[in-house]
Every structure is written in structure tokens, then in C-alpha cells.
Scaffold this motif. Structure first.
Motif, PDB file in Angstrom:
ATOM      1  N   GLY A   1       1.412   8.196   8.023  1.00  0.00           N
ATOM      2  CA  GLY A   1      -0.050   8.185   8.183  1.00  0.00           C
ATOM      3  C   GLY A   1      -0.694   6.679   8.401  1.00  0.00           C
TER       4      GLY A   1
ATOM      5  N   PRO B   1      -3.760   8.087  -0.715  1.00  0.00           N
ATOM      6  CA  PRO B   1      -4.243   6.637  -0.766  1.00  0.00           C
ATOM      7  C   PRO B   1      -3.498   6.071  -2.093  1.00  0.00           C
TER       8      PRO B   1
ATOM      9  N   CYS C   1      -3.246   8.903   5.759  1.00  0.00           N
ATOM     10  CA  CYS C   1      -2.269   8.781   4.500  1.00  0.00           C
ATOM     11  C   CYS C   1      -2.201  10.343   3.662  1.00  0.00           C
TER      12      CYS C   1
ATOM     13  N   GLN D   1       0.657  -1.106   0.060  1.00  0.00           N
ATOM     14  CA  GLN D   1      -0.005   0.103  -0.123  1.00  0.00           C
ATOM     15  C   GLN D   1       0.705   1.349  -0.077  1.00  0.00           C
ATOM     16  N   SER D   2       0.313   2.255  -0.479  1.00  0.00           N
ATOM     17  CA  SER D   2       0.971   3.625  -0.626  1.00  0.00           C
ATOM     18  C   SER D   2       1.690   4.131   0.453  1.00  0.00           C
TER      19      SER D   2
ATOM     20  N   PRO E   1     -10.542   3.976   2.712  1.00  0.00           N
ATOM     21  CA  PRO E   1      -9.792   4.339   3.847  1.00  0.00           C
ATOM     22  C   PRO E   1      -9.385   3.377   4.765  1.00  0.00           C
TER      23      PRO E   1
HETATM   24  S1  SF4 Z   1      -2.821   4.605   5.632  1.00  0.00           S
HETATM   25 FE1  SF4 Z   1      -3.589   5.393   3.434  1.00  0.00          FE
HETATM   26  S2  SF4 Z   1      -2.263   4.089   1.949  1.00  0.00           S
HETATM   27 FE2  SF4 Z   1      -1.852   3.384   3.943  1.00  0.00          FE
HETATM   28  S3  SF4 Z   1      -3.279   1.591   4.233  1.00  0.00           S
HETATM   29 FE3  SF4 Z   1      -4.393   3.043   4.756  1.00  0.00          FE
HETATM   30  S4  SF4 Z   1      -5.368   4.072   3.278  1.00  0.00           S
HETATM   31 FE4  SF4 Z   1      -4.033   2.888   2.373  1.00  0.00          FE
END
Ligand code: SF4
Ligand code: SF4
Length: 341
Positions: free
Chosen positions: A316, A144, A137, A94-95, A131
């Protein structure tokens, strides 16, 4: 179409997963019957990446080992013990965690042990379209949507189990060689669809006012030592936050003597431990728990680090909130700071 990025429409993700598994040791986040999510090496990709759950542990241990030998002295010579991993793929990162890897890449840029693993890794990112619990994030520019320069391949989920695949680096494009993929002519259409879906996701995040107010307050240098001492009563020095935080990189080394050999070992340490900053003279600049907790949060949100790393040290992910038994993870502490203002 941006020339260096290629986009493809994929209607069967397994084909991509099996192709990568043929050329790389394949790692993906899985969810077990107890609903626990974690990274695991699997023989071939069989399941779609998780889209709303994140693993409790980030992938940082793939590069920065929790414990590893650095050197062996056999009485006459020093020998380096550099790792020699086979090429491996992290599928579906994930980002927030990709942003953290990018951050760690800077911190460990001259570390041959970290780089030996990092150079063998293909990163396949996945956009979040909802989210996650505790995540924020967008507030810290870490999601995201996967930031283009943080992954080799990026997957974006589309309706009906279709995926939009972006190949953003040469490594990513080479990994696709031999796979039958039609170059997607409607690139602009799917990029616009991706943009809209990421914007929709951002709009679904809960209010981040306490985070932005807390960051401002932290950087105003008006928070008293008494505040930190009060908060730190709740810090059990368990190191849960520093172990799970994807950007934490504190370590120590120790020498272990066995049968005429001395091995120097590196292991994860924590700035929240009382002895972490103790110097050889026994001076300790953070002898108070309050000073240690303050130091931790300054490392995550101080403007001073932005000039060095180009961003805050927090991505985040919300893991510290999820794990802290003393309830002083990121949301809790920022609310306390905001109230204290
Ligand atoms: S913080 Fe953002 S990028 Fe990381 S898992 Fe949650 S939604 Fe995805
Ligand atoms: S400080 Fe907390 S929210 Fe920020 S990156 Fe570390 S674990 Fe995630």
C-alpha cells in the motif's frame, strides 16, 4: 509492559542518531532543495525522520542490489563474490517499507547475497501519524504504525519534538548500549498515546472502497482477457512500477566474458518486459502485454500468495500510482476493475 519490549522517552533525537552513527554506517531519508526525498548515507544523523513524505525509491536496493556479480569463473575455478558490508543502519523506515522488507526476507531467505547485507542491517522504523499521498497501508495491514516484528527500534513522534522509542529486538537493545536513556516508567501511558495517534491517522486515509472491491474482483477470476488487453495498451513496459515497488523481486542473470574470465551478474528484471518469461524453447506464457499486466496484479493481490507469504504482495505504498506514465498504477487499475465489475 510486554517483557521483551523496552520503551524510552527521548527529548533529543540527535543524541540517538549520533550514537548510532558512531557504530553503524548511517543512512537516512533526506529532502533536497527540489523537495525530492531519497535515501542517503550521511556522516551522522542531524535531521528528524520525515513524517509525511516517503522517498520515491524504497530501501530494497540496500539488500537486493540492482546489479551485482554472483560468480567469477577464471578458466579453472568458480569463485563466489559474496558482499561483506560493514554494519549499517536504516534510520526512519516507514511501516509499509518495513513490511516489504519482511516480505522480501521470506522471498530471499536462502539467498546468501541478500542475507549478507540483511544481517548487517539495523532497522529503525518510524510511525506515520498522517497519511502519505497515494498510500493505503491500513487496507493491506502494512501501516501506518510500524509492526512490532518488522524493526529493531521503533520511533513514535510525540508533541514538542519528543519521541517514544521502542526497542523490540536484541539487536535493537544492543544498539542502545552505552547510551544514557532512562527507562520510561510511563510505558503504558505512551503506548496508549501511540495507539490513539495511529488510530487517528488511520481515520484520515481516503476511502479505499475501490481497492477492496478490486481485490475481491481479482480473486473472483471473472476478469476477462479482453479487459487486461485493453488496460495493457497503456503499459509502456518502462518498468517504473516494478523498480519502485518495494516487494518486486524479479531478476535475471547474464554471463559477461572479459580477458579470460566469465562473470555471472544478476540484475533487476521486470515481469512487464516481453522477454521476461520467454523460455529456452522460445515458448512464452505471457507473450501478450495483457497477460503480463494481469500477472503483475495477481502477484500483488491474489489470495493464492497469502498462504505462501502470510499476506498480500502489496504493502500500500502507492509508488506505482505515483510513477506510472500510462496511469495504470494501483488506484487507477483498481478503479477500472471496480467499474468493470
Ligand atoms: S503507505 Fe502508510 S506506512 Fe507507507 S508512508 Fe504512507 S502512511 Fe506511511
Ligand atoms: S503494487 Fe504499488 S502500491 Fe503496492 S507495494 Fe507495489 S508499488 Fe506499492
Amino acid at each position: 509492559m510486554t517483557p521483551e519490549i523496552k520503551g524510552y522517552l527521548i527529548d533529543n533525537l540527535c543524541i540517538l542518531q549520533h550514537h548510532l552513527a558512531e557504530h553503524y554506517q548511517f543512512n537516512q531519508v533526506i529532502k533536497d532543495s527540489n523537495q525530492q526525498c531519497y535515501w542517503q548515507q550521511i556522516d551522522n544523523g542531524a535531521t528528524a525522520p520525515l513524517l509525511t513524505d516517503k522517498p520515491l525509491s524504497s530501501p530494497k536496493a540496500f539488500f537486493f542490489a540492482e546489479r551485482e556479480n554472483l560468480l567469477i569463473f577464471d578458466g579453472q575455478c568458480f569463485r563466489e563474490t559474496l558482499p561483506t558490508p560493514a554494519p549499517f543502519v536504516l534510520f526512519g523506515v516507514q511501516s509499509c517499507d518495513l513490511t516489504a522488507i519482511s516480505y522480501q526476507d521470506q522471498f530471499f531467505k536462502d539467498d546468501p547475497y541478500y542475507q549478507a547485507r540483511r544481517n548487517q542491517c539495523l532497522l529503525v522504523g518510524v510511525d506515520c501519524i498522517h497519511p502519505c499521498e497515494n498510500g493505503f497501508c491500513p487496507t493491506v495491514d502494512a501501516g501506518p504504525g510500524v509492526r512490532i516484528n518488522t524493526a529493531d527500534l521503533i520511533l513514535h513522534p510525540l508533541p514538542d519534538d519528543n519521541w517514544f522509542l521502542l526497542a523490540t529486538t536484541d539487536k535493537g537493545k544492543e544498539a542502545l548500549l552505552g547510551l544514557e536513556l532512562g527507562l520510561e516508567l510511563a510505558y503504558g501511558h505512551y503506548m496508549a498515546q501511540r495507539e490513539a495517534s495511529l488510530q487517528q491517522c488511520e481515520s484520515e486515509f481516503p476511502s479505499d472502497v475501490h481497492i477492496t472491491a478490486g481485490i475481491k474482483q481479482l480473486n473472483s477470476n471473472t476478469i476477462t482477457a479482453t479487459f487486461w488487453d485493453t488496460v495493457a495498451i497503456q503499459c509502456l513496459a518502462c518498468s517504473g512500477c516494478t523498480s519502485l515497488c518495494p516487494t518486486c523481486s524479479c531478476y535475471s542473470t547474464r554471463d559477461i566474458e572479459t580477458a579470460g574470465k566469465v562473470t555471472q551478474q544478476r540484475f533487476w528484471d521486470s515481469c512487464l518486459y516481453e522477454g521476461f518469461q520467454r523460455e529456452a524453447s522460445f515458448n512464452n506464457p505471457s507473450v501478450n502485454a495483457g497477460a503480463r499486466v494481469q500477472r503483475f496484479w495477481n502477484h500483488k493481490f491474489s489470495d493464492a500468495f497469502v498462504s505462501e507469504f502470510g499476506r498480500y504482495g502489496c504493502v500500500g505504498c502507492g509508488r506505482c500510482e505515483q510513477t506510472c506514465p500510462g496511469v495504470i498504477g494501483v488506484h487507477s487499475i483498481m478503479k477500472r476493475i471496480e467499474k468493470n465489475a
